[in-house]
Structures are given as C-alpha cells and as structure tokens.
Enzyme design. Structure first.
Site, PDB file in Angstrom:
ATOM      1  N   TRP A 256      46.394  27.826  38.650  1.00 42.80           N
ATOM      2  CA  TRP A 256      46.009  27.186  37.392  1.00 42.80           C
ATOM      3  C   TRP A 256      46.428  28.033  36.190  1.00 42.80           C
ATOM      4  O   TRP A 256      46.881  27.517  35.176  1.00 42.80           O
ATOM      5  CB  TRP A 256      44.513  26.890  37.378  1.00 42.80           C
ATOM      6  CG  TRP A 256      44.007  26.153  36.155  1.00 42.80           C
ATOM      7  CD1 TRP A 256      42.859  26.419  35.482  1.00 42.80           C
ATOM      8  CD2 TRP A 256      44.610  25.018  35.481  1.00 42.80           C
ATOM      9  NE1 TRP A 256      42.700  25.533  34.428  1.00 42.80           N
ATOM     10  CE2 TRP A 256      43.768  24.669  34.415  1.00 42.80           C
ATOM     11  CE3 TRP A 256      45.787  24.288  35.682  1.00 42.80           C
ATOM     12  CZ2 TRP A 256      44.055  23.615  33.540  1.00 42.80           C
ATOM     13  CZ3 TRP A 256      46.084  23.235  34.796  1.00 42.80           C
ATOM     14  CH2 TRP A 256      45.224  22.902  33.748  1.00 42.80           C
TER      15      TRP A 256
ATOM     16  N   GLY B 255      38.065  20.256  32.786  1.00 42.67           N
ATOM     17  CA  GLY B 255      38.386  18.834  32.877  1.00 42.67           C
ATOM     18  C   GLY B 255      39.045  18.553  34.207  1.00 42.67           C
ATOM     19  O   GLY B 255      39.197  19.445  35.041  1.00 42.67           O
TER      20      GLY B 255
ATOM     21  N   SER C   7      45.891  21.635  39.420  1.00 45.49           N
ATOM     22  CA  SER C   7      47.012  22.428  38.896  1.00 45.49           C
ATOM     23  C   SER C   7      48.381  21.869  39.270  1.00 45.49           C
ATOM     24  O   SER C   7      49.298  21.848  38.457  1.00 45.49           O
ATOM     25  CB  SER C   7      46.892  23.880  39.341  1.00 45.49           C
ATOM     26  OG  SER C   7      46.801  23.962  40.730  1.00 45.49           O
TER      27      SER C   7
ATOM     28  N   LYS D 206      30.644  20.993  40.153  1.00 42.15           N
ATOM     29  CA  LYS D 206      31.381  19.935  40.871  1.00 42.15           C
ATOM     30  C   LYS D 206      32.107  20.513  42.080  1.00 42.15           C
ATOM     31  O   LYS D 206      32.422  19.802  43.032  1.00 42.15           O
ATOM     32  CB  LYS D 206      32.326  19.151  39.955  1.00 42.15           C
ATOM     33  CG  LYS D 206      33.446  19.952  39.295  1.00 42.15           C
ATOM     34  CD  LYS D 206      34.691  20.120  40.125  1.00 42.15           C
ATOM     35  CE  LYS D 206      35.606  21.154  39.518  1.00 42.15           C
ATOM     36  NZ  LYS D 206      36.765  21.480  40.340  1.00 42.15           N
TER      37      LYS D 206
ATOM     38  N   THR E 287      38.435  16.021  41.614  1.00 38.48           N
ATOM     39  CA  THR E 287      38.293  17.082  42.618  1.00 38.48           C
ATOM     40  C   THR E 287      37.800  16.535  43.954  1.00 38.48           C
ATOM     41  O   THR E 287      38.271  16.956  45.014  1.00 38.48           O
ATOM     42  CB  THR E 287      37.327  18.179  42.100  1.00 38.48           C
ATOM     43  OG1 THR E 287      37.753  18.581  40.804  1.00 38.48           O
ATOM     44  CG2 THR E 287      37.348  19.395  43.000  1.00 38.48           C
TER      45      THR E 287
ATOM     46  N   ASN F 156      38.640  23.204  46.979  1.00 38.52           N
ATOM     47  CA  ASN F 156      37.256  23.030  47.418  1.00 38.52           C
ATOM     48  C   ASN F 156      37.122  21.850  48.377  1.00 38.52           C
ATOM     49  O   ASN F 156      36.478  21.944  49.417  1.00 38.52           O
ATOM     50  CB  ASN F 156      36.344  22.849  46.199  1.00 38.52           C
ATOM     51  CG  ASN F 156      36.170  24.157  45.445  1.00 38.52           C
ATOM     52  OD1 ASN F 156      35.458  25.044  45.883  1.00 38.52           O
ATOM     53  ND2 ASN F 156      36.867  24.294  44.323  1.00 38.52           N
TER      54      ASN F 156
HETATM   55  N1  LIG Z   1      43.829  25.277  40.584  1.00 43.79           N
HETATM   56  C1  LIG Z   1      43.279  24.340  39.846  1.00 43.79           C
HETATM   57  O1  LIG Z   1      43.615  23.164  39.987  1.00 43.79           O
HETATM   58  C2  LIG Z   1      42.250  24.676  38.824  1.00 43.79           C
HETATM   59  C3  LIG Z   1      41.558  25.883  38.856  1.00 43.79           C
HETATM   60  N2  LIG Z   1      40.592  26.139  37.933  1.00 43.79           N
HETATM   61  C4  LIG Z   1      39.843  27.394  37.954  1.00 43.79           C
HETATM   62  O2  LIG Z   1      40.691  28.435  37.452  1.00 43.79           O
HETATM   63  C5  LIG Z   1      40.369  29.674  38.084  1.00 43.79           C
HETATM   64  C6  LIG Z   1      41.630  30.283  38.673  1.00 43.79           C
HETATM   65  O3  LIG Z   1      42.135  29.343  39.596  1.00 43.79           O
HETATM   66  P1  LIG Z   1      43.591  29.440  40.210  1.00 43.79           P
HETATM   67  O4  LIG Z   1      44.542  30.085  39.289  1.00 43.79           O
HETATM   68  O5  LIG Z   1      43.956  28.093  40.664  1.00 43.79           O
HETATM   69  O6  LIG Z   1      43.274  30.374  41.490  1.00 43.79           O
HETATM   70  P2  LIG Z   1      44.248  31.136  42.487  1.00 43.79           P
HETATM   71  O7  LIG Z   1      43.491  31.357  43.742  1.00 43.79           O
HETATM   72  O8  LIG Z   1      45.570  30.490  42.546  1.00 43.79           O
HETATM   73  O9  LIG Z   1      44.408  32.529  41.742  1.00 43.79           O
HETATM   74  C7  LIG Z   1      43.305  33.383  41.512  1.00 43.79           C
HETATM   75  C8  LIG Z   1      43.679  34.360  40.446  1.00 43.79           C
HETATM   76  O10 LIG Z   1      42.653  35.351  40.336  1.00 43.79           O
HETATM   77  C9  LIG Z   1      43.257  36.627  40.381  1.00 43.79           C
HETATM   78  N3  LIG Z   1      42.365  37.653  40.905  1.00 43.79           N
HETATM   79  C10 LIG Z   1      41.638  37.627  42.027  1.00 43.79           C
HETATM   80  N4  LIG Z   1      40.968  38.783  42.161  1.00 43.79           N
HETATM   81  C11 LIG Z   1      41.301  39.558  41.096  1.00 43.79           C
HETATM   82  C12 LIG Z   1      40.935  40.863  40.655  1.00 43.79           C
HETATM   83  N5  LIG Z   1      40.078  41.598  41.333  1.00 43.79           N
HETATM   84  N6  LIG Z   1      41.486  41.318  39.507  1.00 43.79           N
HETATM   85  C13 LIG Z   1      42.346  40.569  38.814  1.00 43.79           C
HETATM   86  N7  LIG Z   1      42.720  39.334  39.182  1.00 43.79           N
HETATM   87  C14 LIG Z   1      42.205  38.842  40.300  1.00 43.79           C
HETATM   88  C15 LIG Z   1      44.440  36.423  41.317  1.00 43.79           C
HETATM   89  O11 LIG Z   1      45.330  37.496  41.182  1.00 43.79           O
HETATM   90  P3  LIG Z   1      46.363  37.828  42.383  1.00 43.79           P
HETATM   91  O12 LIG Z   1      47.303  36.696  42.432  1.00 43.79           O
HETATM   92  O13 LIG Z   1      46.972  39.107  41.918  1.00 43.79           O
HETATM   93  O14 LIG Z   1      45.543  37.941  43.630  1.00 43.79           O
HETATM   94  C16 LIG Z   1      44.970  35.106  40.775  1.00 43.79           C
HETATM   95  O15 LIG Z   1      45.699  35.282  39.598  1.00 43.79           O
HETATM   96  C17 LIG Z   1      39.286  29.346  39.132  1.00 43.79           C
HETATM   97  O16 LIG Z   1      38.031  29.673  38.614  1.00 43.79           O
HETATM   98  C18 LIG Z   1      39.420  27.850  39.338  1.00 43.79           C
HETATM   99  O17 LIG Z   1      38.189  27.237  39.699  1.00 43.79           O
HETATM  100  C19 LIG Z   1      40.315  25.257  36.956  1.00 43.79           C
HETATM  101  C20 LIG Z   1      40.996  24.069  36.855  1.00 43.79           C
HETATM  102  C21 LIG Z   1      42.006  23.690  37.786  1.00 43.79           C
HETATM  103  O1  LIG Z   2      39.067  22.199  39.182  1.00 45.44           O
HETATM  104  C1  LIG Z   2      39.985  21.627  39.694  1.00 45.44           C
HETATM  105  C2  LIG Z   2      40.509  20.356  39.181  1.00 45.44           C
HETATM  106  O2  LIG Z   2      39.984  20.039  37.949  1.00 45.44           O
HETATM  107  C3  LIG Z   2      40.660  22.188  40.879  1.00 45.44           C
HETATM  108  O3  LIG Z   2      39.802  22.257  41.927  1.00 45.44           O
HETATM  109  P1  LIG Z   2      40.031  23.311  43.095  1.00 45.44           P
HETATM  110  O4  LIG Z   2      39.685  24.657  42.535  1.00 45.44           O
HETATM  111  O5  LIG Z   2      39.098  22.837  44.155  1.00 45.44           O
HETATM  112  O6  LIG Z   2      41.466  23.244  43.537  1.00 45.44           O
END
Ligand SMILES: NC(=O)C1=CN([C@@H]2O[C@H](COP(=O)(O)OP(=O)(O)OC[C@H]3O[C@@H](n4cnc5c(N)ncnc54)[C@H](OP(=O)(O)O)[C@@H]3O)[C@@H](O)[C@H]2O)C=CC1
Ligand SMILES: O=C(CO)COP(=O)(O)O
Length: 331
Positions: A11, A136, A140, A191, A248, A256
């Site tokens: 994301w 929202g 991603s 959610k 979601t 999730n």
């Molecule tokens: N994916 C989606 O569709 C959506 C996600 N979100 C929310 O956004 C947030 C991030 O999600 P997303 O990017 O998809 O998750 P990912 O699992 O793809 O990535 C997680 C991120 O967290 C970083 N991270 C984990 N541990 C550490 C640490 N100790 N120090 C620094 N960085 C760390 C990872 O770094 P590294 O790669 O170096 O491990 C990576 O950049 C979550 O809270 C998720 O719920 C919200 C909307 C949509």
């Molecule tokens: O928050 C999300 C969509 O809005 C993405 O959900 P997940 O973290 O379960 O992939």
C-alpha cells in the site's frame, strides 16, 4: 509538493504512485536495500508490488532516514501497525516541524490497545492538527492498476485534511475530507477483524447469507466501539465504514480475507501466516479490540470469537456459534 512515504510495502508503494500521479515529488523510505535499489534504480518494487512494471519517474527511494524526510511537506506512514511506534522513534527530530504526518495504517497496537493516531502522535510528539489519517476501500493492487477509487482524509484541522486530499487526488483516485480521525481509525482497523471472520466462513464453504450476517454484525460492533471511543457515527456509513467493509470482506486481494479463508480451509494460524503475502493487521488487532471493548464497556462478540479462533484454533462453526449466543436479543 515534496512528499515522503515511510514503508515501501504494497500500500505504501501504491499510494506513492497515487501521489506521484497527482504531480508530487515522492521519496519512498524502506529498510531493505533491495527495495530501495529497485525503486530508485529501476522504478520497480519486485518484493511488495511486483504487478506494477514501472513506477512513475517522479518517485525515488532511499534507505537514509534524514535524507528521506529532509524538506518533506507531507510524511506518509505505511508501516505494519505493530512496528509503527518503534520505527517512528528513529524519525523523531528528523521530520520538519511544519510537515503534516499522514497514517495509512489500519490496526490497533496490541500492547496498548491504542489507535494509530495515538501511536504516531506519541512517537513523534506531534500536535493533533499535524496528524491526518487516510482510510477507505483501497485494495492496493486495484489502486496500483489505476482503477477508479476513493478514500477519506481525516484531520482535526480541516485545512490540513484538504491539503492532503488535494495532494492525493488525481484522475483515478478521489479523496474526501472529515474531522473524524477517531472514526476513520476505528473503521480501518476493526473491519480487518470482520474480514478475517468473513474469509473464514467463505473458506469453510458458506455463502452470501453467512457473509452478509458477519459483515453486518461486524459493522454494528465497530460502530458501537467507535461511538464509545468518541467517533461520529456518520463515518461508519461512509467510504471508510461500509465502503471498506464491502471491499475488504468481498475480495481475495485482501490479506485479512485470505488469511481467514485459509483458516476456514483448515490451515493453522502458523500456516496461514506463512502463506500470507503481506501483513494481515486483523490478526494482532483482534485481541486489542477485545481489550478496547472491555475498557470502553462495549460487547465485542465477533472480535472475542475470532480471538478464540486465533488462540485456541476453534472451528468456523464454533466461531459462528459464539457469535449467535443463546439469548434472543434486539438487533
Ligand atoms: N494493502 C492494502 O491494500 C492496504 C493496506 N493498508 C494498511 O497499510 C499498512 C501497510 O500495508 P502494506 O503496505 O500493504 O503492508 P505490507 O505487508 O506490504 O508492508 C508492510 C510494511 O511495513 C514495513 N515494516 C514492517 N516492520 C517494520 C519495522 N520494524 N520497521 C520499519 N518498517 C517495517 C515493511 O517493511 P519491509 O518491507 O522492509 O519489511 C513494509 O514496508 C497496513 O496497516 C495496512 O492495513 C491500508 C489500505 C490498503
Ligand atoms: O484495507 C484494505 C483495503 O481497503 C486492504 O486490506 P488487507 O490489509 O486485508 O489487504
């Protein structure tokens, strides 16, 4: 604007592309050198977002914290929620004191039951008017494919919410604004617990009625908790509430939902964790929701049932049994 994104996960990277497509200069910060080099030298994040062949030219990356946030007008945090506090501590004192800090994270801190607005503000010693949440229906992969989508930006200072909304609005991504930060935080994180349960029911072979029941009861639970925490109930029927619940709980693109589906198919929590291709925030958030419910005096039957699934490995049928309860109650 000059915008930095901390965390180049799925994301973080897709949102970085949204910001770049809106005309901003975007710097991604990541720990892993492979990710930094991929984005900086090849405009590609093969680890977390391989579906995008070429990220925009106005998007770069660094692994150096001070360099990443230098002169940033907006700093976006997209780190797995349970690690946000510890990761942000390293940025304290580096972020310009005029920058707005935006959280994309959807989780509640397990050790404290705190929302991400609380965690980010505490970690950075940040005043409320400089914190914004974005939440929202934003799977991603779909946003990365530039499919039309919308989100909500929340900040107690509506002018700052508008600044962030303008920065992330482009031809395919539209942002609305609100002052209800607490509502956005509660919607986004709770959610995910519901998505685990819906996924589990789907994985076990149940159909639309079961999914609709869990989603609706999940929405009622998050609304009651959110209201007790001080949220505006209107938020729960908007994009961040019903909207994100629908996206979601209805898509295998959700980590999730997929985590839950794997549990429903009979995988253990350990096996489902190994199979997950990113963080499933609902897993650590579930117990935090149960604790928050106790703190606020709000019943959390769905989160409590999912907590039993995660801790004791109870079946989908048993989980749904706990959800029903024995008494006849008003809806
Ligand atoms: N994916 C989606 O569709 C959506 C996600 N979100 C929310 O956004 C947030 C991030 O999600 P997303 O990017 O998809 O998750 P990912 O699992 O793809 O990535 C997680 C991120 O967290 C970083 N991270 C984990 N541990 C550490 C640490 N100790 N120090 C620094 N960085 C760390 C990872 O770094 P590294 O790669 O170096 O491990 C990576 O950049 C979550 O809270 C998720 O719920 C919200 C909307 C949509
Ligand atoms: O928050 C999300 C969509 O809005 C993405 O959900 P997940 O973290 O379960 O992939």
């Amino acid at each position: 604007m000059k915008i930095t994104v901390l965390g180049a996960g799925a994301w973080g990277t897709a949102f970085g592309q949204v910001l770049a497509d809106a005309g901003n200069d975007v710097t991604m910060w990541a720990i892993e050198p492979e990710i930094v080099e991929g984005i900086r030298d090849h405009h590609h994040n093969g680890v977390r977002l391989p579906s995008v062949e070429k990220l925009p030219d106005n998007m770069t990356a660094t692994g150096d914290r001070a360099e990443a946030v230098k002169d940033a007008e907006i700093v976006v945090v997209a780190i797995a929620a349970q690690f946000a506090r510890v990761a942000l501590a390293e940025f304290k004192g580096l972020i310009p004191d005029t920058a707005i800090v935006v959280s994309l994270m959807k989780g509640i801190e397990r050790t404290t039951s705190k929302r991400m607005d609380e965690v980010v503000r505490e970690a950075l010693d940040l005043p409320a008017e400089r914190f914004a949440a974005v939440s929202g229906p934003n799977l991603s992969k779909e946003v990365a494919d530039r499919q039309p989508a919308a989100t909500v930006v929340g900040c107690v200072d509506l002018d700052n919410a508008r600044t962030v909304a303008k920065a992330c609005t482009n031809s395919y991504f539209k942002a609305f604004v609100t002052r209800d930060v607490i509502g956005l935080e509660m919607c986004g994180s709770l959610k995910n617990v519901t998505a685990l349960a819906v996924g589990m029911a789907r994985g076990a072979g149940y159909g639309e009625n079961t999914a609709a029941m869990i989603e609706t009861r999940g929405l009622a639970e998050l609304t009651a908790l959110g209201k007790a925490a001080g949220a505006d109930v209107k938020t729960f029927s908007g994009l961040a509430g019903v909207g994100d619940m629908t996206a979601t709980c209805g898509s295998p693109l959700s980590r999730n939902y997929t985590f839950g589906a794997n549990l429903g198919k009979g995988l253990s929590v350990e096996e489902a964790t190994k199979a997950s291709n990113g963080v499933a925030e609902g897993v650590p958030t579930t117990d935090a929701v149960v604790a928050l419910g106790k703190e606020l005096g709000v019943a959390t039957p769905l989160a409590s049932a999912m907590s039993r699934v995660l801790a004791d490995g109870i079946s989908c049928q048993e989980m749904l049994g706990l959800l029903f309860g024995d008494e006849i109650t008003e809806e």
